[in-house]
Design an enzyme around this catalytic site. Structure first.
Site, PDB file in Angstrom:
ATOM      1  N   TRP A 100     -15.874   5.103 -12.445  1.00 22.64           N
ATOM      2  CA  TRP A 100     -16.375   5.907 -13.560  1.00 22.64           C
ATOM      3  C   TRP A 100     -16.029   7.219 -13.073  1.00 22.64           C
ATOM      4  O   TRP A 100     -15.409   8.134 -14.016  1.00 22.64           O
ATOM      5  CB  TRP A 100     -17.755   5.679 -13.868  1.00 22.64           C
ATOM      6  CG  TRP A 100     -18.022   4.361 -14.219  1.00 22.64           C
ATOM      7  CD1 TRP A 100     -18.620   3.422 -13.458  1.00 22.64           C
ATOM      8  CD2 TRP A 100     -17.543   3.706 -15.519  1.00 22.64           C
ATOM      9  NE1 TRP A 100     -18.602   2.139 -14.397  1.00 22.64           N
ATOM     10  CE2 TRP A 100     -18.022   2.211 -15.555  1.00 22.64           C
ATOM     11  CE3 TRP A 100     -16.998   4.205 -16.496  1.00 22.64           C
ATOM     12  CZ2 TRP A 100     -17.750   1.364 -16.326  1.00 22.64           C
ATOM     13  CZ3 TRP A 100     -16.455   3.272 -17.480  1.00 22.64           C
ATOM     14  CH2 TRP A 100     -16.920   1.661 -17.565  1.00 22.64           C
ATOM     15  N   ASP A 167     -22.383  13.414 -14.837  1.00 23.99           N
ATOM     16  CA  ASP A 167     -22.558  11.990 -15.901  1.00 23.99           C
ATOM     17  C   ASP A 167     -23.922  11.333 -15.213  1.00 23.99           C
ATOM     18  O   ASP A 167     -23.743  10.910 -13.918  1.00 23.99           O
ATOM     19  CB  ASP A 167     -21.131  11.230 -15.443  1.00 23.99           C
ATOM     20  CG  ASP A 167     -21.250   9.953 -16.083  1.00 23.99           C
ATOM     21  OD1 ASP A 167     -22.559   9.548 -16.675  1.00 23.99           O
ATOM     22  OD2 ASP A 167     -20.442   9.005 -16.084  1.00 23.99           O
ATOM     23  N   LYS A 191     -28.551   2.521 -20.498  1.00 23.70           N
ATOM     24  CA  LYS A 191     -29.034   2.199 -19.299  1.00 23.70           C
ATOM     25  C   LYS A 191     -30.686   2.353 -19.141  1.00 23.70           C
ATOM     26  O   LYS A 191     -31.497   1.556 -19.051  1.00 23.70           O
ATOM     27  CB  LYS A 191     -28.618   2.510 -18.253  1.00 23.70           C
ATOM     28  CG  LYS A 191     -27.129   1.941 -18.174  1.00 23.70           C
ATOM     29  CD  LYS A 191     -26.121   2.595 -17.241  1.00 23.70           C
ATOM     30  CE  LYS A 191     -24.687   2.027 -17.520  1.00 23.70           C
ATOM     31  NZ  LYS A 191     -24.158   0.871 -17.160  1.00 23.70           N
TER      32      LYS A 191
END
Lengths: 355, 355
Positions: A100, A167, A191
């Protein structure tokens, strides 16, 4: 009963789901579904206001920061962060801690120079790089706080001479964070904060408007701030469920309280992995994630039978990411510790059978 | 009982809401909520596949077109259409039929030259401009098929020497359309297709990759096509509810059947407006929308009392947009004709009282 260890979209509190389900039929006694009311209605405006207030309260967001609920996931923020913060001809620093982080830095290259100041790629991202230098001429430094695939997590945020862009998709609201240390925080909700379809953005206002770049309305944080996350129709349902989840978190005692629970949850699970002769944790000990616990078996042939046993116990979502293999137990805020004990029991029973 | 004439997010079929509500608790007997399952699970992949298939079937999408479910609403498409279709140094033609068309053309200016080939701005957008010339050197011509605020609708699509890009947010699936006549169709779901939080894009594949522009992954239709709308986590719930709504439409006989219903619904309401001495329709007769019926009162002082009567009858969402005033009855696919008769009864009763 299912024990949901899925990596995301992940588990949500039962009472949140119950309220969300009811709102789909009749929202707050309006006689209308939440899905068919105007986003400009006073009922929905109250939801959005409360969601923003809860973020500010739970995360102690200081003055001078704006809280936005946007669409497109963290992947869209990979582009919007440099679009809004990286000046024409400027440079941004990135720490590469996984797939990511890598996607984020690739998107930044469309907008300027990218300097990768540290990477753990050579070790398949099993640790978080430390002791890197942050170039003083970078517009910002970007970091991924938790890496779901590899089960690594930045344990302590660093001080930086340039704004930190983070992030936090997979560990937002799981631990106390000093927002003032960041220029920009973003997180896909699915999440720890709500369902898929909404992204939280917390941005320091005075960093904006300095790139010399013209930015289309929907990609411009300033437009979104001026529109109060309603420049256009927002993702009504996803914001509502996020608001309910934040309210649930507040009722549990907020971030400091959940952080203590998360520490305990992670500790008991890692203890079992370290103790159990069949299993082995993947990440460097000092970088172990309290959100995603990645582990493999000393004997890979036993993985399938263990997965089968886990399934029989109602344990779902523990298959590891294909790039790591083995198992990944995601133990987000909403996962009760009782589910972790069910997993531990299964591990112990399996070890007993396979001595 | 409420009669939901809201302009959007708008009314959804009751049975869709019921199924959606149940899925929030237990999705298809998985023992998990739809909100907490992986988007990579076979259960959700089946939902997305079915949604795409239903779009293709209901709209007769020919070979060579891709169907995408994205985030960000039509407002994001205002930028993505030129980002993906307008070459560096190129020109695009726009028809200005209202505020949304105007926003679309403003976003295009970030990417190239914009030629406004026709506008009805001088008449507060009460009609659809006709008899305009389409420049043969434009990359595309952009049109908004239905204008919610003003109650106007393009009755027949035109043939064009350049690709037609159409914002169908407020009349998608309300009438038969020949997709082969378009280069790109996009629509926010929240009027005729589902809840807020997902956007349908139907794009002709061979138009892509020709701008000479480098496009970040999330903004690039090609990335989204390659990822099958799952380059990143999609808005799971909004896609599911859209799929249910499309299934409902199919069971009703598809687009040709709903088009006939929509014609009847609009006809009876316009007939009452034209017949009733107190009310007056806003849009040019030949351009009247079958989705948003805008009307005012001959005597504006009666507007408030009429709104009050309507509210007493359970009629919600008919207050007109501030730029037009009066009333707007949005009569999307899911609104039953019985609700229109309730509105007509209220209008007749009110006229009787105020003779």
């Amino acid at each position: 009963m299912k024990h949901n260890f899925g990596a995301g979209p992940g588990i949500l509190p039962h009472e949140v789901l119950k309220q969300a389900s009811e709102a789909v039929i009749d929202f707050n006694g309006t006689g209308l579904s939440l899905l068919e009311i105007s986003h400009r209605s006073k009922e929905f405006e109250a939801v959005l206001d409360e969601a923003v207030s809860l973020v500010k309260e739970l995360f102690n967001v200081p003055e001078g920061y704006s809280v936005l609920f946007l669409q497109g996931g963290a992947s869209t923020q990979f582009a919007l962060a440099p679009y809004n913060l990286l000046p024409e001809g400027g440079k941004a620093a990135y720490v590469e801690t996984g797939v990511w982080a890598n996607k984020a830095l690739k998107e930044a290259k469309y907008f300027g120079e990218v300097q990768v100041v540290a990477s753990s790629k050579e070790a398949n991202f099993t640790y978080i790089p430390k002791d890197f230098e942050i170039p003083a001429d970078a517009a910002y430094i970007h970091i991924t706080s938790n890496n779901t695939i590899y089960g690594t997590q930045l344990q302590e945020f660093f001080k930086s001479p340039v704004p930190v862009v983070c992030d936090m998709s997979s560990d937002i609201f799981s631990r106390v964070v000093n927002v003032a240390d960041f220029g920009l925080i973003y997180a896909g909700a699915q999440k720890n904060m709500g369902p898929a379809g909404v992204t939280l953005v917390i941005v320091k206002d005075d960093l904006l408007g300095k790139t010399g770049r013209k930015i289309p309305a929907m990609f411009n944080y300033q437009t979104q701030i001026e529109g109060g996350s309603m420049y256009n129709t927002p993702p009504v349902f996803a914001i509502y469920v996020s608001m309910l989840t934040l309210k649930w978190l507040k009722a549990k005692g907020g971030v400091p309280a959940i952080e203590q629970e998360n520490i305990t949850k992670a500790r008991v699970l890692y203890e079992e992995i370290d103790r159990n002769p069949l299993f082995k944790a993947v990440a460097a000990v000092e970088d172990r994630s309290k959100m995603n616990v990645c582990f493999v078996m000393e004997n890979p042939e036993l993985e399938k039978p263990f997965l089968k046993l886990a399934e029989e116990r109602g344990i779902v979502g523990i298959k590891g990411h294909r790039s790591v293999g083995g198992f990944r137990a995601s133990i987000y805020n909403a996962l009760p510790i009782s589910s972790i004990y069910v997993l531990i029991d299964a591990m112990q029973e399996f070890a007993e059978k396979n001595k």
